[in-house]
Design a protein around this motif. Structure first.
Motif, PDB file in Angstrom:
ATOM      1  N   GLU A  65      20.279 -17.705  40.211  1.00  0.00           N
ATOM      2  CA  GLU A  65      20.520 -16.538  39.591  1.00  0.00           C
ATOM      3  C   GLU A  65      21.147 -16.941  38.153  1.00  0.00           C
ATOM      4  O   GLU A  65      20.938 -16.183  37.118  1.00  0.00           O
ATOM      5  CB  GLU A  65      21.367 -15.366  40.486  1.00  0.00           C
ATOM      6  CG  GLU A  65      21.712 -14.128  39.655  1.00  0.00           C
ATOM      7  CD  GLU A  65      22.385 -13.392  40.583  1.00  0.00           C
ATOM      8  OE1 GLU A  65      22.886 -12.225  40.034  1.00  0.00           O
ATOM      9  OE2 GLU A  65      22.527 -13.562  41.757  1.00  0.00           O
ATOM     10  N   ASN A  67      20.952 -19.646  36.348  1.00  0.00           N
ATOM     11  CA  ASN A  67      20.064 -20.268  35.526  1.00  0.00           C
ATOM     12  C   ASN A  67      18.814 -19.803  35.173  1.00  0.00           C
ATOM     13  O   ASN A  67      18.160 -20.073  34.290  1.00  0.00           O
ATOM     14  CB  ASN A  67      19.838 -21.608  36.129  1.00  0.00           C
ATOM     15  CG  ASN A  67      21.012 -22.629  36.344  1.00  0.00           C
ATOM     16  OD1 ASN A  67      22.079 -22.430  35.405  1.00  0.00           O
ATOM     17  ND2 ASN A  67      20.948 -23.497  37.203  1.00  0.00           N
ATOM     18  N   ASP A  68      18.546 -18.611  35.721  1.00  0.00           N
ATOM     19  CA  ASP A  68      17.200 -17.980  35.737  1.00  0.00           C
ATOM     20  C   ASP A  68      17.178 -17.200  34.196  1.00  0.00           C
ATOM     21  O   ASP A  68      16.635 -17.774  33.317  1.00  0.00           O
ATOM     22  CB  ASP A  68      16.940 -16.982  36.831  1.00  0.00           C
ATOM     23  CG  ASP A  68      15.629 -16.403  36.838  1.00  0.00           C
ATOM     24  OD1 ASP A  68      15.023 -16.246  35.625  1.00  0.00           O
ATOM     25  OD2 ASP A  68      15.104 -15.932  38.010  1.00  0.00           O
ATOM     26  N   GLN A  69      17.710 -15.931  34.295  1.00  0.00           N
ATOM     27  CA  GLN A  69      17.750 -15.239  32.979  1.00  0.00           C
ATOM     28  C   GLN A  69      16.435 -14.857  32.441  1.00  0.00           C
ATOM     29  O   GLN A  69      16.173 -14.681  31.111  1.00  0.00           O
ATOM     30  CB  GLN A  69      18.675 -15.714  32.016  1.00  0.00           C
ATOM     31  CG  GLN A  69      20.198 -15.768  32.436  1.00  0.00           C
ATOM     32  CD  GLN A  69      21.197 -16.560  31.535  1.00  0.00           C
ATOM     33  OE1 GLN A  69      20.788 -17.318  30.769  1.00  0.00           O
ATOM     34  NE2 GLN A  69      22.211 -15.609  31.153  1.00  0.00           N
ATOM     35  N   ARG A  70      15.294 -15.045  33.416  1.00  0.00           N
ATOM     36  CA  ARG A  70      13.998 -14.713  32.721  1.00  0.00           C
ATOM     37  C   ARG A  70      13.827 -13.430  32.333  1.00  0.00           C
ATOM     38  O   ARG A  70      13.346 -13.104  31.040  1.00  0.00           O
ATOM     39  CB  ARG A  70      13.048 -14.918  34.036  1.00  0.00           C
ATOM     40  CG  ARG A  70      11.621 -14.792  33.609  1.00  0.00           C
ATOM     41  CD  ARG A  70      10.820 -15.189  34.790  1.00  0.00           C
ATOM     42  NE  ARG A  70      11.139 -14.074  35.793  1.00  0.00           N
ATOM     43  CZ  ARG A  70      10.020 -13.694  36.731  1.00  0.00           C
ATOM     44  NH1 ARG A  70       8.830 -13.951  36.347  1.00  0.00           N
ATOM     45  NH2 ARG A  70      10.301 -12.681  37.641  1.00  0.00           N
ATOM     46  N   TYR A  72      16.150 -11.419  31.254  1.00  0.00           N
ATOM     47  CA  TYR A  72      16.969 -11.107  30.243  1.00  0.00           C
ATOM     48  C   TYR A  72      16.245 -11.482  28.855  1.00  0.00           C
ATOM     49  O   TYR A  72      16.233 -10.714  27.913  1.00  0.00           O
ATOM     50  CB  TYR A  72      18.196 -11.755  30.386  1.00  0.00           C
ATOM     51  CG  TYR A  72      19.061 -11.826  28.823  1.00  0.00           C
ATOM     52  CD1 TYR A  72      19.810 -10.416  28.696  1.00  0.00           C
ATOM     53  CD2 TYR A  72      19.228 -12.884  28.189  1.00  0.00           C
ATOM     54  CE1 TYR A  72      20.675 -10.496  27.430  1.00  0.00           C
ATOM     55  CE2 TYR A  72      19.990 -12.605  27.071  1.00  0.00           C
ATOM     56  CZ  TYR A  72      20.769 -11.722  26.523  1.00  0.00           C
ATOM     57  OH  TYR A  72      21.517 -11.711  25.658  1.00  0.00           O
ATOM     58  N   PHE A  73      15.920 -12.774  28.951  1.00  0.00           N
ATOM     59  CA  PHE A  73      15.321 -13.071  27.520  1.00  0.00           C
ATOM     60  C   PHE A  73      13.930 -12.432  27.287  1.00  0.00           C
ATOM     61  O   PHE A  73      13.248 -12.186  26.180  1.00  0.00           O
ATOM     62  CB  PHE A  73      14.969 -14.628  27.786  1.00  0.00           C
ATOM     63  CG  PHE A  73      16.235 -15.427  27.238  1.00  0.00           C
ATOM     64  CD1 PHE A  73      16.541 -15.649  26.034  1.00  0.00           C
ATOM     65  CD2 PHE A  73      17.052 -16.066  28.359  1.00  0.00           C
ATOM     66  CE1 PHE A  73      17.883 -16.440  25.632  1.00  0.00           C
ATOM     67  CE2 PHE A  73      18.310 -16.684  28.203  1.00  0.00           C
ATOM     68  CZ  PHE A  73      18.628 -17.029  26.762  1.00  0.00           C
ATOM     69  N   HIS A 110      12.509 -19.793  25.676  1.00  0.00           N
ATOM     70  CA  HIS A 110      12.969 -19.574  27.327  1.00  0.00           C
ATOM     71  C   HIS A 110      11.843 -19.151  27.935  1.00  0.00           C
ATOM     72  O   HIS A 110      11.531 -19.629  29.346  1.00  0.00           O
ATOM     73  CB  HIS A 110      14.000 -18.585  27.449  1.00  0.00           C
ATOM     74  CG  HIS A 110      14.812 -18.583  28.607  1.00  0.00           C
ATOM     75  ND1 HIS A 110      15.786 -19.663  29.117  1.00  0.00           N
ATOM     76  CD2 HIS A 110      14.571 -17.840  29.902  1.00  0.00           C
ATOM     77  CE1 HIS A 110      16.004 -19.192  30.194  1.00  0.00           C
ATOM     78  NE2 HIS A 110      15.372 -18.219  30.774  1.00  0.00           N
TER      79      HIS A 110
END
Length: 236
Positions: A65, A67-70, A72-73, A110
Motif C-alpha cells: 500500500e 509503494n503502490d499509489q497507482r 493516486y498518480f 509512474h
C-alpha cells in the motif's frame, strides 16, 4: 513512449507544438485505460496479465500500500488533461503550462511502470484462485463434458464442439435455465465479455481445449450425470 524523432529539437514553433500535442495524445491514451482490480488480476480468464503491447488496462501489481499509489498518480495525471487541453488551444507556453506538463509526465511515468512491469507477483495467488474456481465449478465441468465429448475428437472438431456448447448454453440462459438449474448456473461457463462490444461468447479458459482435455472429459462422463442438468433433449 517517445520515438527518436520526438526527441530531436523542434524545427520551429509550429513543429514544437505538434510534437507536444502528439506526446499529449499518447499520454491521454495511456491514462484513459481502466485500472485493473485485484479480483480481475486473479480471475485468470478475461483479465489475465497481458504483455504491454496488448495491454488494454493498467495492470494490478500487488505492490504494498505504501509503494503502490497507482490510483493516486492515475487520478493526478487525468486531472491535468482538461487544464492542458485549454492551454494547447491557446498555445500558451507559460508557467501554468510548464507546471501542468511536469505533473502529467510524472504521473504518466509512474503509470507506465505498471504497464511495462512484467513481474509475476500474483502468480501463486492466481494459481490458487484458479484451483478454487475449478473446484467450485466441478458440476458445470461434469455437465460440459457430456455436451462436448460426442463432438470433440480432433482440433477442428473441438473448435466446433465448443461453438456448439456455447450455442446450447446461451439458449439455456435465454430460456431461464432448465431442470431446476437457473440461468446463472450456465452463465458461469462463459467468459465475461466486458469492454468487448460485439464479441462472440466463448467458454472460459478453464473449459477450453488447453485446460480441458478429452481424457478428462471421458473420466467425468464415465462417472455419470447424477445431480446435473439434462444433457440431452435440452429444448423439448
Amino acid at each position: 513512449m517517445y520515438s527518436e524523432d520526438q526527441t530531436d529539437p523542434p524545427r520551429d514553433e509550429a513543429h514544437f507544438w505538434q510534437m507536444m500535442k502528439d506526446n499529449f495524445e499518447e499520454a491521454k491514451f495511456i491514462l484513459s485505460l481502466p485500472l485493473q482490480t485485484r479480483e480481475e488480476a486473479l480471475s485468470g480468464d478475461e483479465h489475465e496479465v497481458h504483455e504491454p503491447a496488448s495491454c488494454l488496462f493498467i495492470p494490478y501489481r500487488a505492490s504494498s500500500e505504501g509503494n503502490d499509489q497507482r490510483e493516486y498518480f492515475y487520478d493526478l495525471g487525468n486531472a491535468q488533461i482538461p487544464r492542458l487541453e485549454r492551454l494547447f488551444r491557446e498555445r500558451q507556453l507559460n508557467l501554468d503550462f510548464v507546471q501542468a506538463w511536469g505533473v502529467l509526465m510524472c504521473a504518466l511515468g509512474h503509470t507506465l511502470n505498471f504497464v511495462m512491469d512484467g513481474s509475476k507477483l500474483l502468480e501463486t495467488e492466481r494459481a490458487a484462485a484458479a484451483s478454487a474456481r475449478k473446484r467450485s465449478l466441478i458440476d458445470q465441468r461434469r455437465w460440459l463434458a457430456h455436451i462436448l465429448l460426442p463432438h470433440a475428437d480432433g482440433h477442428a472438431k473441438r473448435d466446433r464442439a465448443e461453438e456448439f456448447a456455447v450455442e446450447q448454453i446461451e439458449r439455456l440462459i435465454e430460456q431461464k435455465g432448465v431442470g431446476g438449474f437457473p440461468p446463472e448456473w450456465f452463465a458461469a461457463l462463459l467468459a465475461d465479455k466486458r469492454n468487448k462490444a460485439g464479441k462472440k461468447s466463448h467458454l472460459k479458459t478453464s473449459f477450453q481445449q488447453r485446460k480441458f482435455s478429452v481424457k478428462e472429459m471421458k473420466k467425468l462422463v464415465q462417472a455419470g450425470a447424477d445431480g446435473l442438468p439434462p444433457t440431452q433433449n435440452l429444448f423439448t
